[in-house]
Design an enzyme around this catalytic site. Structure first.
Site, mmCIF file in Angstrom:
data_model
loop_
_atom_site.group_PDB
_atom_site.id
_atom_site.type_symbol
_atom_site.label_atom_id
_atom_site.label_comp_id
_atom_site.label_asym_id
_atom_site.label_seq_id
_atom_site.Cartn_x
_atom_site.Cartn_y
_atom_site.Cartn_z
ATOM 1 N N SER A 116 70.768 34.849 4.595
ATOM 2 C CA SER A 116 70.379 34.288 5.886
ATOM 3 C C SER A 116 71.411 34.707 6.936
ATOM 4 C CB SER A 116 70.331 32.768 5.793
ATOM 5 O OG SER A 116 70.440 32.232 7.091
ATOM 6 N N HIS A 152 66.967 37.643 5.882
ATOM 7 C CA HIS A 152 66.297 36.485 6.479
ATOM 8 C C HIS A 152 66.890 36.258 7.871
ATOM 9 C CE1 HIS A 152 64.242 32.552 6.265
ATOM 10 N NE2 HIS A 152 65.314 32.057 6.861
ATOM 11 N N ASP A 181 67.047 34.032 11.136
ATOM 12 C CA ASP A 181 66.773 32.682 11.642
ATOM 13 C C ASP A 181 66.775 32.668 13.161
ATOM 14 O OD1 ASP A 181 66.517 30.873 9.343
ATOM 15 O OD2 ASP A 181 68.507 31.623 8.857
ATOM 16 N N MET A 190 66.271 30.514 16.489
ATOM 17 C CA MET A 190 66.295 29.108 16.932
ATOM 18 C C MET A 190 66.325 29.060 18.446
ATOM 19 S SD MET A 190 69.160 27.639 14.380
ATOM 20 C CE MET A 190 68.908 27.677 12.614
ATOM 21 N N HIS A 207 62.244 33.970 10.492
ATOM 22 C CA HIS A 207 61.929 32.532 10.373
ATOM 23 C C HIS A 207 62.038 31.956 11.781
ATOM 24 C CE1 HIS A 207 63.457 28.398 8.661
ATOM 25 N NE2 HIS A 207 62.277 28.308 9.246
ATOM 26 N N MET A 251 62.131 29.261 14.195
ATOM 27 C CA MET A 251 62.289 27.813 14.414
ATOM 28 C C MET A 251 62.210 27.589 15.919
ATOM 29 S SD MET A 251 65.252 27.200 11.596
ATOM 30 C CE MET A 251 65.604 28.936 11.514
ATOM 31 N N MET A 274 61.379 24.215 3.413
ATOM 32 C CA MET A 274 62.742 23.930 3.882
ATOM 33 C C MET A 274 63.363 22.870 2.982
ATOM 34 S SD MET A 274 63.400 25.871 6.430
ATOM 35 C CE MET A 274 65.015 25.164 6.749
ATOM 36 N N GLY A 322 68.018 24.102 11.396
ATOM 37 C CA GLY A 322 68.933 24.093 12.543
ATOM 38 C C GLY A 322 70.323 24.612 12.228
ATOM 39 N N PHE A 323 70.793 24.334 11.022
ATOM 40 C CA PHE A 323 72.171 24.708 10.710
ATOM 41 C C PHE A 323 72.294 25.185 9.268
ATOM 42 C CE2 PHE A 323 72.110 21.503 13.992
ATOM 43 C CZ PHE A 323 72.930 22.056 14.970
ATOM 44 N N GLY A 324 73.216 26.115 9.066
ATOM 45 C CA GLY A 324 73.549 26.531 7.709
ATOM 46 C C GLY A 324 74.534 25.536 7.115
ATOM 47 N N GLY A 325 74.804 25.689 5.833
ATOM 48 C CA GLY A 325 75.865 24.910 5.192
ATOM 49 C C GLY A 325 75.528 23.458 4.906
ATOM 50 N N ASP A 381 64.536 27.447 1.481
ATOM 51 C CA ASP A 381 65.576 27.753 2.472
ATOM 52 C C ASP A 381 66.418 26.515 2.762
ATOM 53 O OD1 ASP A 381 67.039 28.662 4.631
ATOM 54 O OD2 ASP A 381 65.311 29.044 5.928
ATOM 55 N N GLY A 382 67.708 26.627 2.445
ATOM 56 C CA GLY A 382 68.646 25.561 2.778
ATOM 57 C C GLY A 382 69.376 25.035 1.557
ATOM 58 N N GLY A 383 70.691 25.209 1.539
ATOM 59 C CA GLY A 383 71.498 24.679 0.443
ATOM 60 C C GLY A 383 71.254 25.356 -0.896
#
Ligand code: DX5
Ligand code: ZN
Length: 233
Positions: free
Chosen positions: A21, A46, A48, A50, A79, A81, A150, A155-158, A185-187
Site C-alpha cells: 500500500s 495498491h 490509496d 483519499m 482504492h 476513498m 476493509m 483513512g490511515f495506515g498502521g 486491506d488494513g492491519g
C-alpha cells in the site's frame, strides 16, 4: 492496451498476491520506492486515494498516479476513498489504473459505475468499511470483479486489524460468484494474513508490514508464504 479479461485473469492467476500500500511509502522519494518495489517483484501496487472528505485524511490523486505510471509497468490497484467517485472516475481511467475500487458507502448503488469501469477495460471493485454488513454488498457481487473488505476504518495506515471482518470474507467466498477476487486491506501482517487466506481472500494489501521492514522483498515473501500455507493444508 490490455483488455478487461487480461487484467482480471492476471489478478486471478497470481495467487496469493501481496499488494504494497503506497500510503505507507516515502513520499519524499517515490522514484526510489518504485525501484525497490520493482526489485522486490511486487506484482500489484495498491494506490490509496483519499480526499479529506470521505475519509479524514488526504493522500494523492490522478496527477501522482500518472507520473508513477510513466515509471512502472506494475498492475495499479487504485482504492478510491473519495466522495462522488463518479465525478472523478474518467481521470483515474485516463492515468492508467488497472483496477479501480469505489466505496459502497460513497455509492450505495454502484452498478452504473462498475459498468463504466469495466467498459474502459479496467477491473471493477467495490470496497466495504468494517461495519458495513455483508447484506448491503451482496446484491452487487455479480456486478463487480473485486470485493475489497476493509479490516480497519479507512483513512490511515498502521491501524490494528479488526477480526470481525473475517466472517464477511467467508460469506463473500461462499455466496459470491466463483471468480470474484476478494481483497483485504488494513492491519495485514504476519499474525493476521493466514486467517484471511483461510476465509477465501487472495489479494492482500500490506502497508506497514512491508514499508516498515528493512527488506521489502523478504517481507513480501514471508507474507506470501503465510498466505499459502492454509491452502496447502
Ligand atoms: C487505509 C488504507 C490502507 C492502508 C493499509 O485506509 O486503505 O491501504 O494503507 O496500511 P496498513 O497495512 O499499515 O494497515
Ligand atoms: Zn487501501
Amino acid at each position: 492496451m490490455q483488455t478487461h479479461d487480461e487484467r482480471l485473469s492476471f489478478l486471478r492467476g497470481a495467487v496469493p498476491v501481496i499488494a504494497p500500500s503506497m500510503l505507507k511509502c516515502d513520499f519524499g522519494n517515490l522514484h526510489r520506492e518504485l525501484e525497490l518495489l520493482h526489485a522486490a517483484d511486487a506484482a500489484v501496487l495498491h494506490l490509496d486515494v483519499m480526499d479529506g472528505h470521505f475519509v479524514p485524511n488526504l493522500s494523492y490523486g490522478p496527477m501522482v498516479i500518472e507520473r508513477l505510471r510513466e515509471r512502472s509497468e506494475t498492475f495499479f490497484d487504485a482504492h478510491l476513498m473519495i466522495s462522488e467517485p463518479a465525478r472523478y472516475l474518467d481521470e483515474y481511467i485516463r492515468v492508467g489504473c488497472d483496477a479501480i475500487t469505489v466505496h459502497l458507502e460513497a455509492v450505495p448503488d454502484p452498478r452504473e459505475l462498475l459498468q463504466r469501469i469495466r467498459s474502459s477495460q479496467i477491473v471493477a471493485g467495490v470496497a466495504v468499511n468494517p461495519d458495513t454488513p455483508f447484506a448491503e454488498v451482496e446484491p452487487f457481487l455479480n456486478d463487480m470483479d473485486l470485493l475489497l473488505v476493509m479490516s480497519v476504518q479507512p483513512g490511515f495506515g498502521g491501524q490494528k486489524f479488526l477480526p470481525h471482518v473475517v466472517s464477511k470474507i467467508q460469506q463473500a467466498r461462499e455466496q459470491g460468484p466463483e471468480g470474484l477476487v476478494i481483497s483485504v486491506d488494513g492491519g495485514i501482517g504476519k499474525s493476521t494474513i493466514a486467517e484471511c487466506a483461510r476465509a477465501g481472500c487472495s489479494l492482500f494489501v500490506a502497508g506497514s508490514s512491508v514499508f516498515d521492514q528493512p527488506c521489502y522483498s523478504e517481507a513480501m515473501s514471508e507474507l506470501r508464504q503465510l498466505a499459502m500455507e492454509p491452502q496447502a493444508g
